[in-house]
Design a protein around this motif. Structure first.
Motif, mmCIF file in Angstrom:
data_model
loop_
_atom_site.group_PDB
_atom_site.id
_atom_site.type_symbol
_atom_site.label_atom_id
_atom_site.label_comp_id
_atom_site.label_asym_id
_atom_site.label_seq_id
_atom_site.Cartn_x
_atom_site.Cartn_y
_atom_site.Cartn_z
ATOM 1 N N GLU A 146 0.840 -1.213 0.000
ATOM 2 C CA GLU A 146 0.000 0.000 0.000
ATOM 3 C C GLU A 146 0.868 1.255 0.000
ATOM 4 O O GLU A 146 0.601 2.226 -0.705
ATOM 5 C CB GLU A 146 -0.937 0.005 1.221
ATOM 6 C CG GLU A 146 -2.135 -0.922 1.018
ATOM 7 C CD GLU A 146 -2.896 -1.214 2.315
ATOM 8 O OE1 GLU A 146 -3.774 -2.084 2.245
ATOM 9 O OE2 GLU A 146 -2.580 -0.606 3.376
ATOM 10 N N ALA A 147 1.954 1.197 0.799
ATOM 11 C CA ALA A 147 2.834 2.374 0.878
ATOM 12 C C ALA A 147 3.533 2.606 -0.464
ATOM 13 O O ALA A 147 3.631 3.745 -0.945
ATOM 14 C CB ALA A 147 3.863 2.166 1.992
ATOM 15 N N ASP A 177 2.469 1.673 -3.359
ATOM 16 C CA ASP A 177 1.451 2.088 -4.331
ATOM 17 C C ASP A 177 1.168 3.587 -4.232
ATOM 18 O O ASP A 177 1.058 4.280 -5.238
ATOM 19 C CB ASP A 177 0.172 1.280 -4.100
ATOM 20 C CG ASP A 177 -0.817 1.503 -5.212
ATOM 21 O OD1 ASP A 177 -0.486 1.146 -6.351
ATOM 22 O OD2 ASP A 177 -1.892 2.096 -4.955
ATOM 23 N N GLU A 178 1.083 4.061 -3.002
ATOM 24 C CA GLU A 178 0.773 5.479 -2.802
ATOM 25 C C GLU A 178 1.875 6.350 -3.439
ATOM 26 O O GLU A 178 1.586 7.326 -4.139
ATOM 27 C CB GLU A 178 0.709 5.745 -1.299
ATOM 28 C CG GLU A 178 -0.106 6.964 -0.929
ATOM 29 C CD GLU A 178 -0.062 7.167 0.576
ATOM 30 O OE1 GLU A 178 -0.228 6.167 1.323
ATOM 31 O OE2 GLU A 178 0.167 8.318 0.998
ATOM 32 N N VAL A 179 3.127 5.941 -3.227
ATOM 33 C CA VAL A 179 4.243 6.718 -3.781
ATOM 34 C C VAL A 179 4.231 6.646 -5.306
ATOM 35 O O VAL A 179 4.370 7.661 -6.001
ATOM 36 C CB VAL A 179 5.590 6.171 -3.237
ATOM 37 C CG1 VAL A 179 6.743 6.898 -3.886
ATOM 38 C CG2 VAL A 179 5.649 6.309 -1.732
ATOM 39 N N GLU A 235 1.798 6.112 -7.298
ATOM 40 C CA GLU A 235 0.680 6.909 -7.846
ATOM 41 C C GLU A 235 1.091 8.371 -7.980
ATOM 42 O O GLU A 235 0.851 9.003 -9.004
ATOM 43 C CB GLU A 235 -0.549 6.790 -6.927
ATOM 44 C CG GLU A 235 -1.353 5.520 -7.132
ATOM 45 C CD GLU A 235 -2.020 5.474 -8.502
ATOM 46 O OE1 GLU A 235 -2.361 6.528 -9.060
ATOM 47 O OE2 GLU A 235 -2.172 4.352 -9.032
ATOM 48 N N LYS A 236 1.724 8.897 -6.923
ATOM 49 C CA LYS A 236 2.132 10.309 -6.947
ATOM 50 C C LYS A 236 3.152 10.532 -8.067
ATOM 51 O O LYS A 236 3.077 11.515 -8.802
ATOM 52 C CB LYS A 236 2.779 10.700 -5.612
ATOM 53 C CG LYS A 236 1.777 10.961 -4.519
ATOM 54 C CD LYS A 236 2.481 11.560 -3.308
ATOM 55 C CE LYS A 236 1.590 11.426 -2.081
ATOM 56 N NZ LYS A 236 2.308 11.264 -0.847
ATOM 57 N N LYS A 262 2.719 0.070 -12.936
ATOM 58 C CA LYS A 262 3.346 0.051 -11.599
ATOM 59 C C LYS A 262 4.069 -1.282 -11.368
ATOM 60 O O LYS A 262 5.169 -1.324 -10.811
ATOM 61 C CB LYS A 262 2.279 0.280 -10.520
ATOM 62 C CG LYS A 262 1.763 1.715 -10.489
ATOM 63 C CD LYS A 262 0.775 1.955 -9.367
ATOM 64 C CE LYS A 262 -0.587 1.390 -9.672
ATOM 65 N NZ LYS A 262 -1.629 1.753 -8.705
#
Ligand code: HEM
Length: 502
Positions: free
Chosen positions: A238-239, A241-243, A245-246, A293
């Motif tokens: 999840e962590a 993925d968040e990065v 995405e940004k 990704k």
């Protein structure tokens, strides 16, 4: 209490299933390869120990180069000779070209959407072809030469400062830093960002992917998450993925502003996402954000740790063998001279360096079992029945120590053994396949070898090295630890002296 009862029931059912299927496979015309009998539920898992490549090597001496064992519920074939490796990676390559669905792989590949951990099939073939063309081509790799030169230049500068101050260098940490910085600049165009620390997250993902996970072998225990790994994998994913995405959002904005910047790996992958492909709009071949990704993650996880670990082992062997170090320095002096530093164009003229790298990867293959494969159909090879969905472990660690191939001095670090033969690292010679071979062979081999040779040659050409506290070379600890890659147990430490004119 109810949970406990369910667990006991599951364990009993599992034991019955494993025993029955083992008996079924052993019976009749389906003659499995020889191998040890296992216990109910865990099969032969207990035989792996903390260094499975060494323990399976010992077992292969007893049972032969194609060995069967049941690891938990998973039928597993261990391949331990060049001839058997050729049968798997060349003769019947297509049958053994898939990857097992391991829990960590599922997280890393966003559910089989990347390259490395994705099962064999039309989607994988499509993505692998696209990446070979757009990411791993010589032209693409060469276009980043200036990035690598700048980063290795920074490495030399910082080690030179430490040399002037008489400090001990943590070579493992320095090498990790330079390889990461090169990779992040090639992939994202920059390697520093105050908002996030993707590097730490990717290191953790690599560690988790190499951790033994009971759920991969005894799947019915998976939901209990006894090791807490599922939770760790989920949180890490999840962590990341968040990065990602940004980063993707930012790149999409930047690229639309400036088409000329369209060259980092991430931009190439994003361009594949938008391109219509020859297969029209078949969703099977579509590359969406998740696929993008997953591919980026494959490049980071597949490329960074493997290169760092290879360099660490090469320098370790050189420190342990001053004769080889001197001979390599002599070659560098003759080919490059002492008035400038090694450049990428020098590498093809450094024959001894090439032998040193081969000899290191023979003794310290980065993935001692390569990346595990899975068979996609039943097959009989050399009279042995190998059931569909068997996990295939190619023990390159054992093959690199086969006395029939490498003569009696197998344990000796002796690069000169390659003078008399044409064995190369490209996967044609099954005696030495640290990059694998065939359909699943490493697509990053060219980049990996350039990185390893450039960093090693700079560190050896620019500096003399001594082990701390007058430790004799022969006492350098060479113990390895097992994981997705197989690095040193200890960080490698040494004191440098600058040897080129100031
Ligand atoms: C010295 C450095 C490297 C070593 C020793 C290495 C080794 C390997 C090995 C052993 C495999 C599995 C092969 C098989 O199953 O037959 C592999 C696969 C792979 N490697 Fe590398 N590698 C290195 C560098 C790189 C780099 C720099 C990249 C990317 C930039 C990369 C990307 C990959 C990918 C994507 C796969 C999966 C291929 C597939 O499953 O189709 N590797 N590598």
């Amino acid at each position: 209490m109810a949970l406990f009862t369910v667990a006991i029931l599951l364990v009993i059912l599992g034991a019955m299933w494993v025993t029955l299927s083992h008996l079924k496979l052993r019976a009749g015309y389906r003659k499995l390869p020889p191998g040890p009998w296992g216990l109910p539920i865990i099969g032969s898992l207990y035989m792996l120990g903390s260094l499975p490549h060494r323990n399976l090597s010992r077992l292969a001496k007893k049972y032969g180069p194609i060995m069967f064992m049941r690891l938990g519920c998973v039928p597993t074939i261990v391949v331990s000779s060049p001839e058997a490796a050729k049968l798997v990676m060349k003769t019947h390559d297509v049958v053994f070209a898939s990857r097992p669905k391991l829990q960590a792989y599922e997280y890393l590949s966003y559910g089989a959407k990347g390259i490395a951990f994705t099962e064999y099939g039309p989607y994988w073939r499509h993505v692998r072809k696209l990446c070979a063309l757009h990411l791993f081509s010589s032209a693409k790799i060469n276009s980043f030469a200036s990035v690598r030169k700048a980063e290795v230049g920074l490495l030399v500068k910082s080690v030179k400062e430490m040399a002037s101050a008489g400090e001990v260098v943590d070579i493992s940490a320095k090498v990790a830093g330079v390889v990461e910085d090169m990779a992040y600049r090639m992939v994202f165009g920059h390697n520093k960002d105050r908002i996030f620390d993707l590097k730490t997250l990717i290191r953790e993902a690599t560690r988790l992917a190499g951790t033994f996970n009971l759920a991969d072998y005894v799947p019915f225990l998976g939901p209990l998450d006894l090791q807490g790994l599922t939770q760790l994998l989920r949180t890490n994913n999840e962590a990341i993925d968040e990065v990602l995405e940004k980063i993707i959002d930012k790149h999409i904005q930047d690229v639309s502003k400036d088409e000329a910047n369209h060259m980092n790996f991430i931009d190439v992958v994003l361009s594949l996402m938008n391109k219509s492909n020859n297969f029209e709009d078949d969703p099977l071949y579509a590359i969406d954000r998740k696929n993008a990704k997953a591919i980026i993650l494959d490049i980071l996880v597949g490329g960074i740790d493997s290169s760092i670990t290879s360099i660490e082992w090469v320098i370790s062997e050189l420190l342990r063998h001053p004769r080889v170090m001197r001979r390599l320095q002599e070659e560098l002096k003759n080919v490059v001279g002492m008035c400038r530093m090694v450049e990428e164009f020098d590498l093809e003229n450094l024959g001894y360096l090439n032998m040193v790298v081969k000899e290191t990867l023979r003794l310290h293959p980065i993935g001692p079992f390569l990346v595990p494969r899975e068979s996609i159909e039943d097959i009989v090879i050399n009279g042995h029945y190998i059931p569909k969905k068997s996990r295939i472990l190619i023990n390159t660690w054992t093959i690199g120590r086969d006395p029939n191939v490498w003569s009696n001095n197998v344990e000796e670090f002796f690069p000169e053994r390659f003078v008399e033969n044409n064995i190369d690292l490209q996967g044609h010679d099954f005696e030495l396949t640290p990059f694998g071979s065939g359909r699943r062979g490493c697509p990053g081999i060219q980049l990996g070898l350039i990185t390893v040779q450039l960093v090693v040659s700079r560190l050896v050409h620019c500096f003399n090295w001594k082990l701390p506290n007058d430790t004799p070379p022969s006492e350098l600890n060479m113990k390895e630890k097992f994981g997705l890659t197989m690095p040193r147990v200890d960080h490698l430490l040494a004191t440098p002296t600058y040897r080129l004119p100031a």
